[in-house]
Design a protein around this motif. Sequence first.
Motif, PDB file in Angstrom:
ATOM      1  N   GLN A 175     -13.858 -11.549  13.866  1.00 41.14           N
ATOM      2  CA  GLN A 175     -14.608 -11.386  12.622  1.00 41.14           C
ATOM      3  C   GLN A 175     -14.500  -9.959  12.093  1.00 41.14           C
ATOM      4  N   PHE A 176     -14.633  -8.979  12.980  1.00 37.87           N
ATOM      5  CA  PHE A 176     -14.524  -7.585  12.538  1.00 37.87           C
ATOM      6  C   PHE A 176     -13.106  -7.256  12.081  1.00 37.87           C
ATOM      7  N   ALA A 177     -12.099  -7.755  12.786  1.00 41.04           N
ATOM      8  CA  ALA A 177     -10.715  -7.521  12.372  1.00 41.04           C
ATOM      9  C   ALA A 177     -10.466  -8.137  10.989  1.00 41.04           C
ATOM     10  N   SER A 178     -11.025  -9.311  10.760  1.00 39.23           N
ATOM     11  CA  SER A 178     -10.896  -9.959   9.449  1.00 39.23           C
ATOM     12  C   SER A 178     -11.629  -9.160   8.366  1.00 39.23           C
ATOM     13  N   PHE A 179     -12.790  -8.635   8.709  1.00 44.58           N
ATOM     14  CA  PHE A 179     -13.552  -7.809   7.784  1.00 44.58           C
ATOM     15  C   PHE A 179     -12.749  -6.582   7.370  1.00 44.58           C
ATOM     16  N   PHE A 180     -12.100  -5.944   8.352  1.00 45.11           N
ATOM     17  CA  PHE A 180     -11.235  -4.805   8.037  1.00 45.11           C
ATOM     18  C   PHE A 180     -10.134  -5.221   7.076  1.00 45.11           C
ATOM     19  N   VAL A 200     -10.150  -7.660   4.900  1.00 43.96           N
ATOM     20  CA  VAL A 200     -10.716  -7.917   3.573  1.00 43.96           C
ATOM     21  C   VAL A 200     -10.932  -6.611   2.817  1.00 43.96           C
ATOM     22  N   LEU A 201     -11.271  -5.552   3.530  1.00 39.68           N
ATOM     23  CA  LEU A 201     -11.473  -4.257   2.884  1.00 39.68           C
ATOM     24  C   LEU A 201     -10.180  -3.481   2.665  1.00 39.68           C
ATOM     25  N   LEU A 202      -9.319  -3.466   3.675  1.00 40.93           N
ATOM     26  CA  LEU A 202      -8.187  -2.548   3.669  1.00 40.93           C
ATOM     27  C   LEU A 202      -6.930  -3.087   2.990  1.00 40.93           C
ATOM     28  N   PRO A 215      -6.632  -5.144   0.289  1.00 36.82           N
ATOM     29  CA  PRO A 215      -6.688  -4.919  -1.164  1.00 36.82           C
ATOM     30  C   PRO A 215      -6.567  -3.441  -1.539  1.00 36.82           C
ATOM     31  N   LEU A 216      -7.109  -2.572  -0.698  1.00 33.60           N
ATOM     32  CA  LEU A 216      -6.978  -1.139  -0.955  1.00 33.60           C
ATOM     33  C   LEU A 216      -5.512  -0.724  -0.907  1.00 33.60           C
ATOM     34  N   TRP A 217      -4.786  -1.227   0.077  1.00 28.49           N
ATOM     35  CA  TRP A 217      -3.361  -0.930   0.181  1.00 28.49           C
ATOM     36  C   TRP A 217      -2.602  -1.511  -1.015  1.00 28.49           C
ATOM     37  N   LEU A 218      -2.925  -2.751  -1.378  1.00 35.49           N
ATOM     38  CA  LEU A 218      -2.264  -3.361  -2.535  1.00 35.49           C
ATOM     39  C   LEU A 218      -2.533  -2.561  -3.811  1.00 35.49           C
ATOM     40  N   ALA A 219      -3.727  -2.003  -3.921  1.00 34.11           N
ATOM     41  CA  ALA A 219      -4.060  -1.179  -5.092  1.00 34.11           C
ATOM     42  C   ALA A 219      -3.185   0.072  -5.152  1.00 34.11           C
ATOM     43  N   THR A 220      -2.798   0.608  -3.984  1.00 31.09           N
ATOM     44  CA  THR A 220      -1.911   1.778  -4.007  1.00 31.09           C
ATOM     45  C   THR A 220      -0.510   1.405  -4.500  1.00 31.09           C
ATOM     46  N   GLY A 268       3.326  10.278  -5.263  1.00 30.28           N
ATOM     47  CA  GLY A 268       3.904   9.195  -6.048  1.00 30.28           C
ATOM     48  C   GLY A 268       4.126   7.916  -5.268  1.00 30.28           C
ATOM     49  N   ARG A 269       5.388   7.536  -5.131  1.00 30.02           N
ATOM     50  CA  ARG A 269       5.740   6.272  -4.486  1.00 30.02           C
ATOM     51  C   ARG A 269       5.522   6.285  -2.975  1.00 30.02           C
ATOM     52  N   ALA A 270       5.270   7.447  -2.402  1.00 29.61           N
ATOM     53  CA  ALA A 270       5.037   7.525  -0.955  1.00 29.61           C
ATOM     54  C   ALA A 270       3.596   7.164  -0.581  1.00 29.61           C
ATOM     55  N   LEU A 271       2.718   7.082  -1.573  1.00 29.80           N
ATOM     56  CA  LEU A 271       1.315   6.796  -1.291  1.00 29.80           C
ATOM     57  C   LEU A 271       1.105   5.469  -0.544  1.00 29.80           C
ATOM     58  N   PRO A 272       1.768   4.368  -0.934  1.00 28.96           N
ATOM     59  CA  PRO A 272       1.588   3.134  -0.160  1.00 28.96           C
ATOM     60  C   PRO A 272       2.017   3.278   1.308  1.00 28.96           C
ATOM     61  N   LEU A 273       3.034   4.091   1.572  1.00 32.65           N
ATOM     62  CA  LEU A 273       3.436   4.330   2.963  1.00 32.65           C
ATOM     63  C   LEU A 273       2.342   5.080   3.715  1.00 32.65           C
ATOM     64  N   ALA A 274       1.763   6.083   3.071  1.00 32.28           N
ATOM     65  CA  ALA A 274       0.686   6.844   3.701  1.00 32.28           C
ATOM     66  C   ALA A 274      -0.521   5.950   3.956  1.00 32.28           C
ATOM     67  N   MET A 275      -0.875   5.143   2.981  1.00 29.09           N
ATOM     68  CA  MET A 275      -2.020   4.241   3.137  1.00 29.09           C
ATOM     69  C   MET A 275      -1.732   3.177   4.186  1.00 29.09           C
ATOM     70  N   GLY A 276      -0.515   2.648   4.191  1.00 25.86           N
ATOM     71  CA  GLY A 276      -0.149   1.639   5.195  1.00 25.86           C
ATOM     72  C   GLY A 276      -0.234   2.188   6.609  1.00 25.86           C
ATOM     73  N   GLY A 277       0.256   3.399   6.804  1.00 23.08           N
ATOM     74  CA  GLY A 277       0.163   4.033   8.119  1.00 23.08           C
ATOM     75  C   GLY A 277      -1.277   4.253   8.544  1.00 23.08           C
ATOM     76  N   SER A 278      -2.103   4.653   7.589  1.00 24.27           N
ATOM     77  CA  SER A 278      -3.518   4.868   7.883  1.00 24.27           C
ATOM     78  C   SER A 278      -4.200   3.563   8.280  1.00 24.27           C
ATOM     79  N   ILE A 279      -3.902   2.506   7.579  1.00 25.72           N
ATOM     80  CA  ILE A 279      -4.497   1.203   7.888  1.00 25.72           C
ATOM     81  C   ILE A 279      -4.049   0.723   9.267  1.00 25.72           C
TER      82      ILE A 279
END
Length: 131
Positions: A7-12, A14-16, A18-23, A42-53
């Motif tokens: 449940q907690f992994a799914s909650f993450f 649900v939050l993360l 869409p945030l990555w898709l927004a980048t 610029g275009r590297a932001l989704p990579l940075a966000m993906g790594g963080s997630i």
Amino acid sequence: YWRRAVQFASFFAVLLVPLWLATLVAPEVFLWLLGRHSASLGRALPLAMGGSILNVYAGYFVGLTRARGWTRWDVHAVGCMIAAQALFALLLPLGTLRGLLWFNIATATTGLLVQIGILALGKARQVQPLA
């Protein structure tokens, strides 16, 4: 325990996710929030966000293995991470931002997979915590 962990992994997710898709869709909004010093991402932001997630998930799964007391495989996990990072350092261009971001993604993915493996092993063996 396992139901709550999923449940907690799914909650993450649900939050993360869409945030990555927004980048991907509107990186300029995030770059504006980060300030003018981050404008060159610029275009590297989704990579940075993906790594963080991926690192958030890896940390979550580390917490799950620790909560169960499954620390006997930590030496092996660290060995896997060292070997993976050495391999990625050889294969990726670490002199570039994109290379560093891919290094982060590869390392985080390795850590996540190792922790999922430890959880699967522990659950399959129903290993008791070390006293």
